[in-house]
Motif scaffolding. Structure first.
Motif, PDB file in Angstrom:
ATOM      1  N   SER A 107       2.738   0.764  20.512  1.00  0.00           N
ATOM      2  CA  SER A 107       1.371   0.686  19.992  1.00  0.00           C
ATOM      3  C   SER A 107       0.522  -0.176  20.920  1.00  0.00           C
ATOM      4  O   SER A 107       0.943  -0.526  22.018  1.00  0.00           O
ATOM      5  CB  SER A 107       1.388   0.084  18.584  1.00  0.00           C
ATOM      6  OG  SER A 107       1.791  -1.274  18.641  1.00  0.00           O
ATOM      7  N   SER A 108      -0.662  -0.524  20.464  1.00  0.00           N
ATOM      8  CA  SER A 108      -1.545  -1.363  21.282  1.00  0.00           C
ATOM      9  C   SER A 108      -1.008  -2.787  21.407  1.00  0.00           C
ATOM     10  O   SER A 108      -1.388  -3.529  22.314  1.00  0.00           O
ATOM     11  CB  SER A 108      -2.949  -1.393  20.669  1.00  0.00           C
ATOM     12  OG  SER A 108      -2.888  -1.862  19.331  1.00  0.00           O
ATOM     13  N   ALA A 109      -0.126  -3.164  20.483  1.00  0.00           N
ATOM     14  CA  ALA A 109       0.525  -4.477  20.566  1.00  0.00           C
ATOM     15  C   ALA A 109       1.943  -4.297  21.103  1.00  0.00           C
ATOM     16  O   ALA A 109       2.485  -3.198  21.101  1.00  0.00           O
ATOM     17  CB  ALA A 109       0.561  -5.128  19.189  1.00  0.00           C
ATOM     18  N   THR A 110       2.534  -5.378  21.540  1.00  0.00           N
ATOM     19  CA  THR A 110       3.912  -5.285  22.057  1.00  0.00           C
ATOM     20  C   THR A 110       4.917  -5.351  20.907  1.00  0.00           C
ATOM     21  O   THR A 110       4.605  -5.775  19.795  1.00  0.00           O
ATOM     22  CB  THR A 110       4.189  -6.431  23.041  1.00  0.00           C
ATOM     23  OG1 THR A 110       4.004  -7.688  22.359  1.00  0.00           O
ATOM     24  CG2 THR A 110       3.239  -6.366  24.219  1.00  0.00           C
ATOM     25  N   SER A 111       6.146  -4.934  21.207  1.00  0.00           N
ATOM     26  CA  SER A 111       7.285  -5.027  20.278  1.00  0.00           C
ATOM     27  C   SER A 111       6.985  -4.362  18.933  1.00  0.00           C
ATOM     28  O   SER A 111       7.034  -4.989  17.871  1.00  0.00           O
ATOM     29  CB  SER A 111       7.703  -6.484  20.090  1.00  0.00           C
ATOM     30  OG  SER A 111       8.058  -7.059  21.336  1.00  0.00           O
ATOM     31  N   THR A 112       6.711  -3.085  18.988  1.00  0.00           N
ATOM     32  CA  THR A 112       6.406  -2.298  17.797  1.00  0.00           C
ATOM     33  C   THR A 112       7.592  -2.288  16.838  1.00  0.00           C
ATOM     34  O   THR A 112       8.747  -2.241  17.250  1.00  0.00           O
ATOM     35  CB  THR A 112       6.093  -0.846  18.192  1.00  0.00           C
ATOM     36  OG1 THR A 112       5.025  -0.856  19.124  1.00  0.00           O
ATOM     37  CG2 THR A 112       5.721  -0.008  17.001  1.00  0.00           C
ATOM     38  N   PHE A 113       7.310  -2.303  15.528  1.00  0.00           N
ATOM     39  CA  PHE A 113       8.370  -2.109  14.530  1.00  0.00           C
ATOM     40  C   PHE A 113       7.836  -1.233  13.404  1.00  0.00           C
ATOM     41  O   PHE A 113       6.640  -1.204  13.116  1.00  0.00           O
ATOM     42  CB  PHE A 113       8.890  -3.445  13.977  1.00  0.00           C
ATOM     43  CG  PHE A 113       7.863  -4.271  13.251  1.00  0.00           C
ATOM     44  CD1 PHE A 113       7.670  -4.154  11.876  1.00  0.00           C
ATOM     45  CD2 PHE A 113       7.077  -5.193  13.955  1.00  0.00           C
ATOM     46  CE1 PHE A 113       6.735  -4.933  11.215  1.00  0.00           C
ATOM     47  CE2 PHE A 113       6.140  -5.971  13.299  1.00  0.00           C
ATOM     48  CZ  PHE A 113       5.971  -5.846  11.925  1.00  0.00           C
TER      49      PHE A 113
END
Length: 271
Positions: free
Chosen positions: A193-199
């Motif tokens: 996603s636009s952020a790191t480390s998606t969950f």
């Protein structure tokens, strides 16, 4: 008169000797009867706390409390079931915070998923699948007419970078197994996603009918199937955090098992 004298002799024997045997030369208790006993009146139990005598109530039975303790009266109940109807006979839930992790080198080597992912496939024929240890648990089935429902929930995370103009993602799959045989499988894709480390939260519900009577082992195993434009250092984690933006409490796994049956075994309940 002879009966009265016999009873008196027995009672006298009880008061004079530590052990009296009827129809046995080696009694193993204060009164040891080797044969049938016919009671025409009542049995009472002494309460050790206040020395009161209790005859119990209708349909109660004497239940041992172990060595050194007087027995107590208990009610015996047999559940009533309507024929040909399913009832919840067994249910339990389990949790796990250990989870499983996959490096890029632990990606599954399965090439034909349509052939491999079939009901009843043995886990030994599914390379790359890892069991979530705390979710491998015994379950019990008492009837040949049953439906067993599974509800599995976990969190899946990868330490992916922020997504670029070309999608970065990982394919994975989780399966529910009974006695190492596949009964349910879900395949998903974890996309950056636009952020790191998606969950993401992974929910999975499965059902299997008419397991054989007896004890079975249920387990959950997952696999990393494919990676798209990910670095070699990217880790996929199921039921455990891959990065510090979440913790293992948030990522933990749970499994709920409910066994509905048309009863064939009626277990008495003592309360």
């Amino acid at each position: 008169m002879k009966n009265s004298i016999s009873i008196l002799l027995v009672m006298a024997g009880l008061s004079l000797s530590a052990q009296v045997g009827i129809n046995t030369a080696s009694p193993k208790a204060k009164l040891d009867v080797n044969g049938d006993v016919n009671l025409r009146n009542k049995i009472v139990v002494q309460n050790a706390q206040d020395n009161t005598l209790s005859q119990g109530n209708n349909d109660q039975i004497l239940v041992s409390q172990g060595v050194g303790y007087a027995p107590i009266w208990k009610s015996l109940r047999i559940p009533e079931y309507e024929p040909n109807k399913f009832y919840l006979i067994f249910n339990n839930s389990f949790s796990d915070r250990t989870g499983v992790k996959f490096t890029s080198g632990e990606q599954s080597t399965i090439t034909s998923k349509n052939t491999a992912f079939t009901k009843g496939a043995d886990i030994s024929n599914l390379p790359g699948f890892k069991k979530i240890a705390g979710l491998s648990q015994p379950i019990s089935v008492f009837s040949t007419d049953s439906k067993t429902y599974f509800q599995f929930e976990t969190v899946v995370q990868a330490d992916l970078p922020a997504n670029g103009t070309t999608d970065i993602s990982i394919d994975y799959a989780c399966g529910i197994f009974v006695d190492d045989k596949l009964v349910n499988l879900r395949q998903r894709n974890l996309k950056a996603s636009s952020a790191t480390s998606t969950f993401i939260t992974h929910n999975q519900i499965g059902v299997v009918a008419n397991l054989s009577k007896g004890q079975h082992t249920v387990s959950v195993a997952c696999s990393r199937l494919a990676s798209y434009r990910t670095g070699n250092d990217v880790v996929l984690a199921v039921g455990i955090n891959a990065d510090t933006n979440i913790n293992n409490f948030i990522a933990q796994s749970s499994l709920k098992v409910d066994v509905y049956e048309i009863p064939q075994v009626f277990n008495p309940i003592i309360n």
